[in-house]
Design an enzyme around this catalytic site. Structure first.
Site, PDB file in Angstrom:
ATOM      1  N   ARG A   1       1.242  -5.472  -5.567  1.00 28.52           N
ATOM      2  CA  ARG A   1       1.496  -6.678  -4.795  1.00 28.52           C
ATOM      3  C   ARG A   1       1.699  -7.817  -5.791  1.00 28.52           C
ATOM      4  O   ARG A   1       0.926  -7.953  -6.732  1.00 28.52           O
ATOM      5  CB  ARG A   1       0.349  -6.968  -3.833  1.00 28.52           C
ATOM      6  CG  ARG A   1       0.255  -5.955  -2.696  1.00 28.52           C
ATOM      7  CD  ARG A   1      -0.897  -6.266  -1.749  1.00 28.52           C
ATOM      8  NE  ARG A   1      -0.855  -5.435  -0.553  1.00 28.52           N
ATOM      9  CZ  ARG A   1      -1.397  -4.234  -0.443  1.00 28.52           C
ATOM     10  NH1 ARG A   1      -2.029  -3.716  -1.485  1.00 28.52           N
ATOM     11  NH2 ARG A   1      -1.306  -3.544   0.680  1.00 28.52           N
TER      12      ARG A   1
ATOM     13  N   GLY B   1       0.821  -1.207   0.000  1.00 28.47           N
ATOM     14  CA  GLY B   1       0.000   0.000   0.000  1.00 28.47           C
ATOM     15  C   GLY B   1       0.853   1.254   0.000  1.00 28.47           C
ATOM     16  O   GLY B   1       1.874   1.325   0.684  1.00 28.47           O
TER      17      GLY B   1
ATOM     18  N   ARG C   1      -6.400  -2.968  10.237  1.00 28.89           N
ATOM     19  CA  ARG C   1      -6.916  -4.327  10.438  1.00 28.89           C
ATOM     20  C   ARG C   1      -6.367  -4.973  11.700  1.00 28.89           C
ATOM     21  O   ARG C   1      -7.097  -5.600  12.462  1.00 28.89           O
ATOM     22  CB  ARG C   1      -6.572  -5.207   9.224  1.00 28.89           C
ATOM     23  CG  ARG C   1      -7.374  -4.898   7.980  1.00 28.89           C
ATOM     24  CD  ARG C   1      -7.206  -5.972   6.919  1.00 28.89           C
ATOM     25  NE  ARG C   1      -8.008  -5.691   5.752  1.00 28.89           N
ATOM     26  CZ  ARG C   1      -7.590  -4.992   4.714  1.00 28.89           C
ATOM     27  NH1 ARG C   1      -6.364  -4.480   4.723  1.00 28.89           N
ATOM     28  NH2 ARG C   1      -8.373  -4.778   3.675  1.00 28.89           N
TER      29      ARG C   1
ATOM     30  N   ASP D   1      -0.789   2.532   8.498  1.00 19.94           N
ATOM     31  CA  ASP D   1      -1.371   1.844   9.655  1.00 19.94           C
ATOM     32  C   ASP D   1      -0.483   1.873  10.892  1.00 19.94           C
ATOM     33  O   ASP D   1      -0.942   1.589  11.997  1.00 19.94           O
ATOM     34  CB  ASP D   1      -1.668   0.384   9.309  1.00 19.94           C
ATOM     35  CG  ASP D   1      -2.808   0.229   8.321  1.00 19.94           C
ATOM     36  OD1 ASP D   1      -3.583   1.194   8.175  1.00 19.94           O
ATOM     37  OD2 ASP D   1      -2.929  -0.834   7.693  1.00 19.94           O
TER      38      ASP D   1
END
Length: 319
Positions: free
Chosen positions: A72, A11, A171, A127
Site C-alpha cells: 500500500r 491485500g 470489516r 472480502d
C-alpha cells in the site's frame, strides 16, 4: 496499444497469480509487450518494472499470493506521487495498465486514467466487498479455508462441549462469515449487515443444550465487534465460557480453488481485450455467471446488495 503493464495492489488474494498469468499470456497472444510492476503503486513510483513473456508466468496458476508482490502506497495518494508513477509509465512507453486489487486499487487506476493512461481493474479481494460484482477473485478460496478450520474447530468444541467464537475477516462486508457460516453449519452468524443481539445467541445455545447439542459455533465478521467482548457477555449473562479462534491472515493464503482460477483467467484475458479496444477507467465484474465491464466511478458508488435470503437460512437451519 503496443505496451501494457500489470500490477497487484492492496491485500493479496488467492487467484491473483492466475490473473497475472492470463494478462501476460493474452498480451503475448495479441503481440503486445507486457511489463510486470513489482509491489503495486509503490513499485510503479520506484520504477520497479520488468518485461515479461509466456515463460515468466509458467507454473503459477495454482499458487496463492502474487508473484508481483503487493503493498500500500501513501505516496501514491499524493499528486506528486502519481506524477512520478505517470513519468515511469511514459518512460517505458506503456499505453495501458491492468490493476488487480480492491476499491483502493481501483481509485488509483481511476486517477491514472484521468492522467491519460488507459486503465482496467480486476477485482481481487477475499472480502468480496466490491458491491458492483457478485464475486471477487480470492473469495471462494477464502471460504474454503475458513470451512477447513471450522471442521477442525467443531471436533474439539464438541469434545469439550464448548461454544466457540470464530472471527474471520470482513470489516464492511460480512460475506465471508455468511457464506462460510452457512456452509459450515454455524449456529450463529454475526455480520455488519445483521449484527444480531446477544439474547438471540444465548437462546440458541440454551435451545441446543436442551436437545443434547455438544457445541455452538459463532461466526463473527471482524467488522461486527470484538470477539473478546462477545466472550465476556456470554460468560456474564449466560455462564457460557466460549473459546475464541481468530483465523487472521491464514484466510489470505493457500492454493486458489478452481472457481477462482477460472474467474481470474477469464478476467485477465478480458482486461487485455478491453485495452486493445481502447477502453479505459473500466472494471470487470461477474453477474449471473457472465462477465461485464463498467466505469470505475460507477462501480465504486454501487449500492451494497445483501443476500438476506442466504442469511435467513441460518435461522431456519441452526437449531
Amino acid at each position: 496499444m503496443n505496451r501494457i503493464a500489470v500490477l497487484t495492489s492492496g491485500g493479496d488474494a488467492p487467484g491473483m497469480n492466475a490473473a497475472i498469468r492470463a494478462v501476460v499470456r493474452s498480451a503475448v497472444y495479441y503481440n503486445l509487450k507486457v511489463y510486470g510492476v513489482y509491489r503495486g503503486y509503490k513499485g510503479l513510483i520506484d520504477g520497479s518494472l520488468t518485461e515479461m513473456d509466456a515463460s515468466s508466468v509458467a507454473d503459477i496458476i495454482h499458487k496463492g499470493g502474487t508473484i508481483l508482490k503487493s503493498s500500500r502506497s501513501e505516496e501514491f495518494r499524493t499528486a506528486e506521487g502519481r506524477s512520478k508513477a505517470l513519468k515511469v509509465l511514459k518512460e517505458h512507453q506503456i499505453d495501458g495498465l491492468v490493476v488487480i486489487g480492491g476499491d483502493g486499487s481501483f481509485r488509483g487506476a481511476q486517477e491514472l486514467s484521468e492522467m491519460g493512461i488507459k486503465t482496467i481493474g480486476i477485482p481481487g479481494t477475499i472480502d468480496n466487498d466490491l458491491n458492483y460484482t457478485e464475486y471477487t477473485i480470492g473469495f471462494d478460496t477464502a471460504i474454503n479455508t475458513v470451512l477447513e478450520a471450522v471442521t477442525k474447530i467443531r471436533d474439539t468444541s464438541s469434545s469439550h462441549e464448548k461454544a466457540t467464537i470464530i472471527e474471520v475477516m470482513g470489516r464492511r462486508c460480512g460475506d465471508l462469515a455468511l457464506y462460510a457460516g452457512v456452509a459450515g453449519g454455524a449456529e450463529s452468524i454475526i455480520i455488519p449487515e445483521e449484527p444480531g443481539n446477544i439474547e438471540t445467541i444465548i437462546a440458541k445455545i440454551i435451545q441446543g443444550k436442551e436437545r443434547g447439542k455438544l457445541h455452538h459455533i459463532i461466526m463473527l465478521a471482524e467488522g461486527s465487534g470484538n470477539a473478546s467482548d462477545l466472550q465476556k457477555k456470554l460468560l456474564e449473562q449466560a455462564d457460557v465460557n466460549a473459546r475464541i479462534t481468530v483465523l487472521g491472515y491464514i484466510q489470505r493464503g493457500g492454493d486458489p480453488t478452481s472457481f477462482d482460477r477460472i474467474l481470474a483467467s477469464k478476467m485477465g484475458v478480458r482486461a487485455v481485450e478491453l485495452l486493445l479496444n481502447k477502453k479505459t477507467n473500466q472494471v470487470i465484474g461477474i453477474k449471473n455467471n457472465s462477465l461485464f465491464n463498467m466505469d470505475i466511478t460507477e462501480s465504486l458508488s454501487a449500492e451494497r446488495t445483501f443476500d438476506r435470503e442466504l442469511y435467513k437460512l441460518t435461522e431456519i437451519l441452526s437449531f
